[in-house]
Every structure is written in structure tokens, then in C-alpha cells.
Design a protein around this motif. Structure first.
Motif, PDB file in Angstrom:
ATOM      1  N   ALA A  85      48.931  32.845  42.748  1.00 19.35           N
ATOM      2  CA  ALA A  85      49.039  34.304  42.766  1.00 19.35           C
ATOM      3  C   ALA A  85      47.656  34.949  42.757  1.00 19.35           C
ATOM      4  N   GLU A  86      46.760  34.386  41.983  1.00 20.43           N
ATOM      5  CA  GLU A  86      45.387  34.916  41.951  1.00 20.43           C
ATOM      6  C   GLU A  86      44.688  34.725  43.293  1.00 20.43           C
ATOM      7  N   ASN A  87      44.974  33.605  43.958  1.00 23.76           N
ATOM      8  CA  ASN A  87      44.351  33.334  45.256  1.00 23.76           C
ATOM      9  C   ASN A  87      44.756  34.338  46.322  1.00 23.76           C
ATOM     10  N   CYS A  88      45.913  34.992  46.138  1.00 28.36           N
ATOM     11  CA  CYS A  88      46.328  36.003  47.110  1.00 28.36           C
ATOM     12  C   CYS A  88      45.351  37.178  47.146  1.00 28.36           C
ATOM     13  N   ASP A  89      44.641  37.407  46.061  1.00 27.42           N
ATOM     14  CA  ASP A  89      43.664  38.499  46.017  1.00 27.42           C
ATOM     15  C   ASP A  89      42.289  38.064  46.496  1.00 27.42           C
ATOM     16  N   ASP A  90      42.160  36.783  46.838  1.00 31.92           N
ATOM     17  CA  ASP A  90      40.875  36.250  47.281  1.00 31.92           C
ATOM     18  C   ASP A  90      40.899  36.093  48.802  1.00 31.92           C
ATOM     19  N   ASP A  91      40.039  36.830  49.500  1.00 31.25           N
ATOM     20  CA  ASP A  91      40.047  36.822  50.968  1.00 31.25           C
ATOM     21  C   ASP A  91      39.856  35.421  51.532  1.00 31.25           C
TER      22      ASP A  91
END
Length: 571
Positions: free
Chosen positions: A241-247
């Protein structure tokens, strides 16, 4: 789904009186005009019924999402030019709808169209319970994209169940300059309540990341709602889920699509979150004023690799605030199912959730598995136990009194009949369905039953109908019963085969073909003191109207995915 499969789906698709002294009359609900198949859910003490429709007639189709320049696509239709203009023959409408269902399951670029919708009825009017679905100007109707599966009601005012957010279009141009229109939503399945026409989410015990999830199954007179919700997510899921905010980590897709890919797969969710029985307390406006989350009958170790498989959930709750359901045990059981080989299954036991405690109800050494489905205000709990009989594990009904500790295990229609009780009212009357045909070992026919704890009689509800209705209908499941002994049930009867628009299918000679149809019906006590004696044998009657469906047939129709408080949630 191929056309043949789609067509098949559409086609298929006195209180205190002794049960033996009450005869019933059957009335189909108004929902039969909306869809070929519709299913009983619940009936409350106001007489309000909740029913679920499957594949409603004339589903809206968003033609803008189809590529009519694709010859492989257009070659399927009788008249592709007419289809592109929104004019469908019966056959082309079926093909187009089949295509929508395929895309709905496999792509985030196609129209999302829920096949199930919930309605309330007083047997006169019929009102949609839309949940969080939104109005579509293109369809001049609701979009039918949002799930709203209602399972219980209170006085025709409060409706609880499961829902999610409506889908929306998201335009995106990737790094290669290709344009996409994604169709997604932003919230996984949630417990919901609808009151005064307004739907509200019942928040999960843990809402992070990405909203958490849960389901609601029952509501009592104290406005307490029973169900389950997510409590703890795995580290891998949190990282994803956190990776979704990482381009860089997300890749060449929108943040919203990355998040949707995580929340839209129910199988994935059930493997990355711990879920526990949850009781939400509401005010008169349907807002949550208190939430209580219960554990299980055991506490797993932190390093237990199965800790995200274990669960508890509450299926029903009485007016004293005692909820019942099931809990994992942390153990495994091995048994053979009818028609199958021996398998290894998770240990699950019938459980009560009360006063902050999780209480196991039945002696574990007497049963392979157990689950509690319903409870009344006298503390009588009904549910299933799985016991071995002649080397095969079958479902058996139990009734257990929390106050006295008394337990009974009534036989069904015959000694090895599997029985599934769905509800019990405050008169001590249980309804459900049981295997009826002892002559076969698997795929046995089902019939709706009534069992009065006070009398101890197991009765085929079909035998309590007038003779002409016994000729026409077969009651295969009884889903709920209120304190006036009114029952909501599912009945089968023969009806002409139809297309997805509801028009009858005709052969080359202009004749119709009768097929088995399943519809929700209300059973109303007549007050008669004697059961009507029908001259014709029951076997002949049922043979003429298509016979009873085996369990596998009902599963094919999707009935058991909708039935209240009975499907053990596989994690």
C-alpha cells in the motif's frame, strides 16, 4: 462467459401455535417481475422482506466502452451496426451482456455491472436498497456498479449488509502516450447500514491501510449490528500500500489503480488481514456510537504462519446483545466430504460473543466442526455440526440453550440427511433446508423444513401448503421466520425460458421451453388447524414441476452466496 452459459444463468438465472397445526399459503414476491431468479433473504417483525435479485432484466450497457472497430468483437453479433446504435435483437443483447460480465471479471477497463441487487418489500411495493450506488444520467437509473448485499432488517427502517463504493472513470495517459480510461472504486467491501434512505459505512476495527473491510449480517432491537471486520494487516500488504504512493515502485499506472488492485481481490484480502467478530452499536440515525471487537477461542503465536488464516465472525445477535457465530481453533481436522476424498480443513467451532468474552458452545471432541447461525431472545442457538457418519462427514443441525446448557441434535428427513438451519424465532421455531432424497449419496435433493423445539417435529414445509400450490411449487429453502411465524423462502417452479430482456425464447415452431426457476416467496399462516390432505402423491407432484434441485444445482444458481448467516467463510 459464453452465450450458452449466460442464457443458462438467466434462465435458471398465530404465535404459539404448534407448527403441525398451522397451514400456510404461498405468495411470490413482486421481485419475480424484475429478474428470472431472485432469492429470499430475511423477514422482520414488521413484515418487511429483503430479497436479492440476480441478473435483472434489461441491464444497462455502456456502449462507449466497446471497440466496434474490432472485427473479432463485432463478428459475434447478428447485426453489429444496430448494436453500435444501441438497438439489440434478443440474441445480440444476450451476447453483449455476456461480454460485459466477462470484462467485469477480468479487466479494469470495462463496465462494472453488479449482478446482485437488494430490495425491500411489504408484498405490495418493491423498493431498491441501493447502498452507495450512484445515479447515472446515461442510464437514467443507478449505475449498478456498487455492491449492496442486504442481509437483515429491523422494523422496515434499518437495513444492514455489505457494500462498497461506486465505480468511477479515471483517465490516464501513460509514458508511451497511450490513453486509458480505468473504471475503479476506492473502497473494498464494508459493513453498511441504510436508514431513512441513507447508506452509511460501519468502519472496520482497523481502517488502515486503504480503508479496511468487513461485513454485517444481523441487527437487533437495541440497534446492535453483528458481523466481522479487519483488525491487523500483514507487513507485506502495508508495504504494498505504501508503494502505491511511490512513483518508482508503483510503475506507470495511477496511484488509484495501484490501490484498487490491492483492495479489489477478495481472496488476497482474506489472506493478508486478520478478521474478527465485530459488534457495532448505532444511534437512531444509523451512526456508530460504539464498536466492540472480539477475539477467538484461542490466541495464536506471533510467529504462527497461519495467523492470517484464523478468524472469528458473528452471524446473529439477540436483543440481550448476545452474538453467535464461529471461531477458528488453531487446529486442523481431517474428514471425507460426500462424494469426495479425505481432506484437511481448518478447525472451526460454534461460538458466542457476550460481555466481552468468547465462549465455545459445544463439546469439541463430539464434532469435527461447528458453526452457530442464529439465536433468539430465549437463548436458543441453532447452527451446524459436522459429524462423521458411515465414513463421511455430513452437516447436522444442533440447537443449544445458552442459559440452561441443553443441547439437541434433531434428525432431518432421514438418518444421514444433511440439515442446514437458517433462523429461529422467539416462538422456538427453526427453519432451513435439508437433504430429502436418501436414495443417493451425493447431490441429494433439498426441501425446506420447519422444526418446533417445543414439539420436536421435523416437518417438510411443502406439506403445509394447499394442494394446488404443492402441485405448482417446491419449497427448497426457508431463510427466515418472524414472530408471527411468517416465513420467507425460495421456491422452484417451471417457467418459460427467457432472454436477458425478459422476452420468452421461442423455437422454430414458435413454442416456449419450460425450465426451472427459483424465486423468493412469502409463506403466511392461514390459521387452519388441520393440514390439507392431498390425494396425489408428493412424488408425482414434484416430478411434474421439475423435481427438487440438488445442492450443487443451488450452488450453480448462486443461491448460497446470498443466504443469510449460513455460509462458513473460507479464509
Amino acid at each position: 462467459m459464453k452465450l450458452k452459459q449466460l442464457t443458462s444463468a438467466v434462465i435458471l438465472a398465530t404465535t404459539g401455535m404448534s407448527a403441525t397445526a398451522a397451514t400456510y399459503t404461498l405468495t411470490p414476491t413482486p421481485a419475480q417481475d424484475l429478474s428470472f431468479a431472485n432469492y429470499a433473504q430475511s423477514i422482520d417483525n414488521s413484515g418487511t422482506l429483503v430479497i436479492n435479485t440476480s441478473v435483472e432484466y434489461n441491464p444497462p450497457i455502456d456502449l462507449s466502452l466497446f471497440d466496434f472497430e474490432n472485427e473479432l468483437f463485432t463478428a459475434q453479433f447478428e447485426d453489429p451496426d444496430a448494436v453500435e446504435q444501441g438497438v439489440f435483437s434478443n440474441v445480440d443483447y444476450n451476447i453483449l451482456y455476456s461480454y460485459v460480465l466477462q470484462v467485469r471479471q477480468s479487466s479494469i477497463l470495462g463496465q462494472k455491472l453488479e449482478t446482485l441487487r437488494s430490495y425491500q418489500t411489504d408484498m405490495v411495493g418493491l423498493d431498491l436498497i441501493p447502498g452507495f450506488d450512484v445515479y447515472s444520467e446515461d442510464f437514467d437509473d443507478y449505475s449498478r456498479s456498487s455492491l449492496s448485499l442486504i442481509r437483515d432488517s429491523l422494523n422496515g427502517d434499518f437495513f444492514v449488509g455489505t457494500g462498497n463504493g461506486a465505480f468511477f472513470e479515471l483517465d490516464y495517459t501513460n509514458e508511451d502516450g497511450t490513453d486509458y480510461t480505468f473504471i475503479i472504486n476506492a473502497l473494498p467491501k464494508q459493513a453498511i447500514v441504510q436508514v431513512n434512505g441513507e447508506a452509511k459505512f460501519l468502519p472496520a476495527s482497523t481502517t488502515e491501510p486503504l480503508g479496511g473491510f468487513g461485513e454485517a449480517f444481523a441487527i437487533n432491537n437495541q440497534l446492535q449490528v453483528a458481523g466481522y471486520s479487519s483488525t491487523v494487516f500483514s507487513d507485506d500488504y502495508i508495504t504494498a500500500a505504501e508503494n502505491c504512493d511511490d512513483d518508482e515502485e508503483r510503475g506507470d499506472i495511477p496511484v488509484e489503480v495501484c490501490q484498487y488492485n490491492l483492495i479489489s481481490n477478495e481472496t488476497t484480502l482474506n489472506s493478508v488481514a486478520q478478521t474478527r467478530a465485530t459488534i457495532w452499536e448505532l444511534d437512531t440515525q444509523g451512526d456508530v456510537v460504539n464498536t466492540q471487537t472480539y477475539g477467538m477461542v484461542f490466541t495464536p503465536e506471533e510467529d504462527d504462519s497461519s495467523r492470517f488464516v484464523y478468524y472469528s465472525k458473528a452471524n446473529d445477535i439477540n436483543d440481550q446483545g448476545i452474538a453467535v457465530g464461529e471461531s477458528s481453533t488453531g487446529e486442523a481436522v481431517v474428514y471425507t466430504i460426500p462424494g469426495g476424498n479425505a481432506g484437511r480443513y481448518q478447525g472451526v467451532v460454534a461460538t458466542a460473543f457476550m460481555d466481552g468474552e468468547v465462549v465455545e458452545l459445544l463439546p469439541r471432541d463430539e464434532n469435527l466442526q461447528s458453526s452457530a447461525n442464529a439465536i433468539n431472545n430465549d437463548g436458543w442457538v441453532v447452527g451446524n455440526v459436522r459429524r462423521e457418519n458411515n465414513g463421511v462427514a455430513r452437516e447436522q443441525m444442533f440447537a443449544y440453550n445458552i442459559e440452561s446448557g441443553e443441547s439437541i441434535y434433531p434428525d432431518g428427513f432421514f438418518a444421514t440427511s444433511a440439515v442446514n438451519p437458517r433462523a429461529i424465532n422467539n416462538n422456538g421455531i427453526i427453519v432451513g433446508e435439508g437433504e430429502y432424497d436418501a436414495s443417493v449419496q451425493t447431490d441429494r435433493q433439498l426441501r425446506a423444513f420447519m422444526y418446533d423445539i417445543n414439539v420436536g417435529e421435523f416437518i417438510d414445509l411443502n406439506t403445509l401448503l394447499p394442494c394446488d400450490q404443492q402441485e405448482q411449487y417446491t419449497l427448497v429453502t426457508a431463510n427466515d421466520i418472524n414472530d408471527d411465524n411468517e416465513i420467507i423462502a425460495n421456491a422452484m417452479y417451471l417457467s418459460p425460458q427467457v432472454y436477458v430482456n425478459g422476452e420468452e425464447v421461442l423455437d422454430n415452431a414458435g413454442n416456449t421451453n419450460d425450465v426451472t426457476r427459483v424465486i423468493a416467496v412469502k409463506l403466511t399462516p392461514t390459521g387452519a388447524q388441520n393440514v390439507e390432505d392431498c390425494d396425489a402423491s408428493n412424488e408425482d407432484n414434484y416430478e411434474r414441476k421439475g423435481a427438487s434441485l440438488p445442492l450443487s444445482g443451488l450452488l450453480t444458481l448462486g443461491v448460497f452466496a446470498l443466504f443469510r448467516r449460513c455460509v462458513r467463510r473460507a479464509k
